[in-house]
Design a protein around this motif. Structure first.
Motif, PDB file in Angstrom:
ATOM      1  N   MET A  47      37.308  54.635   3.010  1.00  0.00           N
ATOM      2  CA  MET A  47      36.390  55.713   3.399  1.00  0.00           C
ATOM      3  C   MET A  47      35.863  55.429   4.795  1.00  0.00           C
ATOM      4  O   MET A  47      35.430  54.309   5.094  1.00  0.00           O
ATOM      5  N   ALA A  48      35.905  56.453   5.651  1.00  0.00           N
ATOM      6  CA  ALA A  48      35.422  56.319   7.024  1.00  0.00           C
ATOM      7  C   ALA A  48      34.419  57.423   7.322  1.00  0.00           C
ATOM      8  O   ALA A  48      34.414  58.475   6.678  1.00  0.00           O
ATOM      9  N   VAL A  49      33.589  57.172   8.332  1.00  0.00           N
ATOM     10  CA  VAL A  49      32.580  58.131   8.768  1.00  0.00           C
ATOM     11  C   VAL A  49      32.831  58.451  10.236  1.00  0.00           C
ATOM     12  O   VAL A  49      32.997  57.533  11.061  1.00  0.00           O
ATOM     13  N   PHE A  50      32.901  59.721  10.575  1.00  0.00           N
ATOM     14  CA  PHE A  50      33.085  60.114  11.968  1.00  0.00           C
ATOM     15  C   PHE A  50      31.766  59.981  12.738  1.00  0.00           C
ATOM     16  O   PHE A  50      30.689  60.344  12.231  1.00  0.00           O
ATOM     17  N   LYS A  51      31.850  59.502  13.966  1.00  0.00           N
ATOM     18  CA  LYS A  51      30.672  59.367  14.813  1.00  0.00           C
ATOM     19  C   LYS A  51      30.023  60.716  15.108  1.00  0.00           C
ATOM     20  O   LYS A  51      28.833  60.787  15.396  1.00  0.00           O
ATOM     21  N   HIS A  52      30.822  61.783  15.047  1.00  0.00           N
ATOM     22  CA  HIS A  52      30.247  63.084  15.375  1.00  0.00           C
ATOM     23  C   HIS A  52      29.374  63.655  14.255  1.00  0.00           C
ATOM     24  O   HIS A  52      28.796  64.731  14.405  1.00  0.00           O
ATOM     25  N   VAL A  68      32.667  62.648   6.444  1.00  0.00           N
ATOM     26  CA  VAL A  68      33.245  61.491   5.756  1.00  0.00           C
ATOM     27  C   VAL A  68      34.676  61.822   5.372  1.00  0.00           C
ATOM     28  O   VAL A  68      34.985  62.952   4.981  1.00  0.00           O
ATOM     29  N   VAL A  69      35.571  60.840   5.475  1.00  0.00           N
ATOM     30  CA  VAL A  69      36.990  61.075   5.185  1.00  0.00           C
ATOM     31  C   VAL A  69      37.577  59.902   4.415  1.00  0.00           C
ATOM     32  O   VAL A  69      37.103  58.769   4.511  1.00  0.00           O
ATOM     33  N   ASN A  70      38.614  60.198   3.648  1.00  0.00           N
ATOM     34  CA  ASN A  70      39.497  59.160   3.116  1.00  0.00           C
ATOM     35  C   ASN A  70      40.630  58.957   4.100  1.00  0.00           C
ATOM     36  O   ASN A  70      41.176  59.936   4.636  1.00  0.00           O
ATOM     37  N   ILE A  71      41.002  57.704   4.318  1.00  0.00           N
ATOM     38  CA  ILE A  71      42.149  57.407   5.171  1.00  0.00           C
ATOM     39  C   ILE A  71      43.043  56.394   4.466  1.00  0.00           C
ATOM     40  O   ILE A  71      42.561  55.540   3.717  1.00  0.00           O
ATOM     41  N   GLY A  72      44.346  56.505   4.675  1.00  0.00           N
ATOM     42  CA  GLY A  72      45.236  55.456   4.221  1.00  0.00           C
ATOM     43  C   GLY A  72      44.868  54.164   4.937  1.00  0.00           C
ATOM     44  O   GLY A  72      44.613  54.171   6.145  1.00  0.00           O
ATOM     45  N   ASN A  73      44.805  53.053   4.207  1.00  0.00           N
ATOM     46  CA  ASN A  73      44.321  51.823   4.854  1.00  0.00           C
ATOM     47  C   ASN A  73      45.239  51.370   5.992  1.00  0.00           C
ATOM     48  O   ASN A  73      44.783  50.675   6.907  1.00  0.00           O
ATOM     49  N   THR A  74      46.489  51.791   5.986  1.00  0.00           N
ATOM     50  CA  THR A  74      47.386  51.394   7.069  1.00  0.00           C
ATOM     51  C   THR A  74      47.047  52.077   8.388  1.00  0.00           C
ATOM     52  O   THR A  74      47.492  51.640   9.443  1.00  0.00           O
ATOM     53  N   TRP A  75      46.255  53.156   8.326  1.00  0.00           N
ATOM     54  CA  TRP A  75      45.879  53.882   9.543  1.00  0.00           C
ATOM     55  C   TRP A  75      44.588  53.358  10.161  1.00  0.00           C
ATOM     56  O   TRP A  75      44.154  53.859  11.196  1.00  0.00           O
ATOM     57  N   ALA A 117      36.585  57.180  17.439  1.00  0.00           N
ATOM     58  CA  ALA A 117      35.890  58.289  16.786  1.00  0.00           C
ATOM     59  C   ALA A 117      35.186  57.895  15.488  1.00  0.00           C
ATOM     60  O   ALA A 117      34.426  58.691  14.943  1.00  0.00           O
ATOM     61  N   LEU A 118      35.453  56.692  14.977  1.00  0.00           N
ATOM     62  CA  LEU A 118      34.902  56.289  13.691  1.00  0.00           C
ATOM     63  C   LEU A 118      33.707  55.358  13.850  1.00  0.00           C
ATOM     64  O   LEU A 118      33.671  54.529  14.769  1.00  0.00           O
ATOM     65  N   VAL A 119      32.764  55.478  12.940  1.00  0.00           N
ATOM     66  CA  VAL A 119      31.645  54.535  12.863  1.00  0.00           C
ATOM     67  C   VAL A 119      32.199  53.174  12.446  1.00  0.00           C
ATOM     68  O   VAL A 119      32.961  53.082  11.475  1.00  0.00           O
ATOM     69  N   GLU A 120      31.877  52.136  13.187  1.00  0.00           N
ATOM     70  CA  GLU A 120      32.311  50.795  12.811  1.00  0.00           C
ATOM     71  C   GLU A 120      31.288  50.173  11.866  1.00  0.00           C
ATOM     72  O   GLU A 120      30.078  50.300  12.059  1.00  0.00           O
ATOM     73  N   PHE A 121      31.795  49.506  10.838  1.00  0.00           N
ATOM     74  CA  PHE A 121      30.934  48.910   9.832  1.00  0.00           C
ATOM     75  C   PHE A 121      30.626  47.461  10.203  1.00  0.00           C
ATOM     76  O   PHE A 121      31.227  46.515   9.687  1.00  0.00           O
ATOM     77  N   ASP A 122      29.680  47.331  11.127  1.00  0.00           N
ATOM     78  CA  ASP A 122      29.193  46.004  11.473  1.00  0.00           C
ATOM     79  C   ASP A 122      28.337  45.488  10.321  1.00  0.00           C
ATOM     80  O   ASP A 122      28.221  46.110   9.272  1.00  0.00           O
ATOM     81  N   ASP A 123      27.717  44.324  10.498  1.00  0.00           N
ATOM     82  CA  ASP A 123      26.957  43.722   9.399  1.00  0.00           C
ATOM     83  C   ASP A 123      25.865  44.660   8.896  1.00  0.00           C
ATOM     84  O   ASP A 123      25.638  44.774   7.681  1.00  0.00           O
ATOM     85  N   ALA A 124      25.197  45.350   9.819  1.00  0.00           N
ATOM     86  CA  ALA A 124      24.112  46.246   9.415  1.00  0.00           C
ATOM     87  C   ALA A 124      24.644  47.415   8.602  1.00  0.00           C
ATOM     88  O   ALA A 124      24.065  47.788   7.573  1.00  0.00           O
ATOM     89  N   ALA A 125      25.761  48.007   9.055  1.00  0.00           N
ATOM     90  CA  ALA A 125      26.330  49.143   8.332  1.00  0.00           C
ATOM     91  C   ALA A 125      26.878  48.712   6.972  1.00  0.00           C
ATOM     92  O   ALA A 125      26.735  49.435   5.975  1.00  0.00           O
ATOM     93  N   LEU A 126      27.498  47.536   6.907  1.00  0.00           N
ATOM     94  CA  LEU A 126      27.996  47.037   5.617  1.00  0.00           C
ATOM     95  C   LEU A 126      26.842  46.768   4.657  1.00  0.00           C
ATOM     96  O   LEU A 126      26.942  47.039   3.457  1.00  0.00           O
TER      97      LEU A 126
END
Length: 432
Positions: free
Chosen positions: A319-324, A95-102, A111-120
Motif C-alpha cells: 500500500m502506498a500513499v501519493f504525496k498529492h 491511497v493505492v495498491n502496488i505490486g511490490n516489484t514496482w 510521487a509517493l510518501v516515503e515511510f521513514d521511521d515517523a511514518a512507519l
C-alpha cells in the motif's frame, strides 16, 4: 527512474491519464479530511468480487474514523500505467495498491510518501512487519515507499480428478514432467497448463523465475539490462514452448490478461495452473478445496551451470500513499487500519495470501496446505526481483515481448531461439 526510461511509458501514460483524472481526487476540495480515494488491485475472481470483499472493511473504517473511502478495483493490465499517470500528473487517488516489484520504480518518480521511521510509527511500527516483505517495499538504502499488505508466492495448482483419470499419481516436480503430464492431460476440451499470455507483469514474473533456473539475470551488478543473454533466451523459450512446441497450453491463452487462466482451471478446462494464492479465487468460482492440490513450482531436471534453485519471485502487494493527497493523516490512518492484525487476518484469509505483519501470522487460517506451501517457498526457494528504478520498465518491455511471442505461437508462427533473442534484444535497446 531516468527521464528516458520513464519516457518509455509516455504513450501509455497519456492514454491512461484521462481515466486517472476521472477516478481521482485531483484539485477538488472535496478530497477533504473526511474522504479518501483508494485504488485496489484485482486480487479475487473479478473486479466486482474484490469490491464486495473490500466494502465491508471500508465501511468499518468509516464507522471508526468518520472517513469515507471510495474504492476502485483496477485490473492488473491497467494498474501500472494508471499509477504512472497519477505519478506524473499529480492527480489521482490518495491511497493505492502496488505490486511490490514496482516499489523502487514508483519511488523513483518522487510521487509517493516515503515511510521513514515517523511514518512507519504512525501506521503501527516497523517491528510488526515481516522483514522480507518490507525489503520489497522500496529501493535499497532508502525509506520504504510503501507498506506491505499481502504476501504471496507462486505455486503449482493441479486438478486431482484429471490427474487421477490420466493415471498420474503425484504433481510434477520438474518442467520435463510438466510437459509429459501436460500431453497426457491435453485431451478433449481440457489442456495441460493454463497461462496468462497477454499479461506483461505475469509474463515478467515467470521470466524472472525461469531465468534464475537457467543461471541468468535481467540486470548486471551496475543495474544495466542484460536481457538477451543465452540464459535468458533459453528461459523465455522454455516458457513460451508450453504453447508453441509442447502444445499443452490452449492457443487462446495468448489473449488472456484478466485472470481467465484461473477460470479455465476452476472450470476443468486446464489441469494445471501457476499462480499466486489462487485458492480464494477458485472458491468464488465454485471449485472446492479438495478438488485441487497445491505443490511447489517445478525446477529443471538438469539445470545448467549457474542455475539457481529459485521457483518464485517474492510476491506481494504493498500500500502506498501519493504525496498529492490532501488528507495525508487520513491516508496514513487508512494504511494503519488495513495493516492492523484484525484486517490482515480478515483480508489475507479471504484472499488466501499471507499476512505481512508478524502478529497475524499465527491465525489457524494460515496453516492450510496452500498457505504452508507459500510460506515454505518464501522461506526457502523464492528470490526478490531487482529493486532498481528500471524494474517496472523491465516488466513492461520483456512482458510485452513475451506477449508477442505467445501471439506468434497461437498463430502457428515458429518460435525459435533467434526470434526470442530478437525480441529480447529489441526490448533491451529500448532501455538504453
Amino acid at each position: 527512474m531516468s527521464r528516458r526510461h520513464l519516457g518509455i511509458f509516455t504513450a501509455a501514460v497519456l492514454a491512461a491519464a484521462s481515466l486517472t483524472a476521472c477516478g481521482g481526487s485531483g484539485d477538488d476540495s472535496a478530497a477533504s479530511a473526511k474522504t479518501l480515494t483508494y485504488w485496489a488491485s484485482n486480487q479475487g475472481a473479478s473486479l466486482e468480487a474484490d469490491k464486495t470483499i473490500l466494502q465491508p472493511e471500508l465501511d468499518k473504517f468509516e464507522k471508526q474514523t468518520g472517513i469515507k473511502v471510495t474504492v476502485e478495483v483496477v485490473p492488473w493490465s491497467d494498474l501500472l500505467n494508471r499509477l504512472l499517470a497519477a505519478a506524473t500528473s499529480g492527480k489521482g487517488p490518495d491511497v493505492v495498491n502496488i505490486g511490490n516489484t514496482w516499489s523502487a520504480s514508483l519511488q523513483a518518480t518522487g510521487a509517493l510518501v516515503e515511510f521513514d521511521d515517523a511514518a512507519l510509527t504512525a501506521v503501527g511500527g516497523k517491528d510488526r512487519i515481516v522483514p522480507a516483505a518490507l525489503a520489497a517495499a522500496g529501493a535499497p538504502g532508502k525509506p520504504p515507499a510503501a507498506v506491505p499488505l499481502y504476501s504471496m508466492a507462486y505455486s503449482l495448482y493441479y486438478n486431482k480428478k484429471l490427474f487421477a483419470d490420466a493415471g498420474i499419481t503425484a504433481p510434477p516436480t520438474t518442467w520435463e514432467q510438466v510437459v509429459e503430464y501436460g500431453k497426457k492431460l491435453s485431451t478433449g476440451g481440457t489442456w495441460g497448463l493454463a497461462i496468462e499470455g497477454a499479461n506483461p507483469s505475469e509474463n515478467a514474473h515467470h521470466a524472472f523465475t525461469f531465468s534464475q533456473q537457467y543461471g541468468g539475470e535481467w540486470f548486471d551488478s551496475a543495474g544495466k539490462p542484460t536481457f538477451d543473454t543465452p540464459q535468458n533466451v533459453s528461459a523465455i523459450k522454455r516458457y513460451i514452448d508450453f504453447m508453441a512446441a509442447d502444445k499443452i497450453t490452449n492457443p487462446s491463452n495468448a489473449e488472456y490478461a484478466q485472470n481467465q487462466s484461473v477460470s479455465d482451471f476452476a472450470n476443468g478446462k486446464a489441469a494445471m495452473l501457476l499462480w499466486q494464492s489462487a485458492g480464494s479465487n477458485l472458491k468464488t468460482q465454485n471449485m472446492p478445496a479438495d478438488a485441487y492440490g497445491v505443490a511447489p513450482v517445478p525446477f529443471l531436471a538438469n539445470p545448467p551451470a549457474g542455475g539457481k534453485k529459485v521457483n518464485s519471485m517474492v510476491a506481494g502487494i504493498n500500500m502506498a500513499v501519493f504525496k498529492h493527497t490532501k488528507n495525508r493523516d487520513g491516508a496514513l490512518s487508512f494504511v494503519k487500519f488495513m495493516t492492523s492484525d484484525e484486517e490482515q487476518t480478515i483480508l489475507n484469509r479471504t484472499y488466501g495470501s499471507l499476512p505481512a505483519v508478524k502478529t497475524a501470522a499465527s491465525d489457524p487460517a494460515f496453516t492450510a496446505t496452500e498457505q504452508k506451501t507459500i510460506q515454505e517457498t518464501l522461506v526457502t526457494t523464492a528470490a526478490p526481483l531487482p529493486q532498481v528504478p528500471e524494474e517496472s520498465t523491465f516488466e513492461t518491455l520483456v512482458g510485452t515481448a513475451m506477449k508477442e511471442l505467445f501471439a506468434d505461437a497461437a498463430s502457428g508462427k515458429p518460435v525459435t531461439e533467434e526470434s526470442v533473442k530478437a525480441k529480447l534484444t529489441d526490448a533491451q535497446q529500448k532501455m538504453r
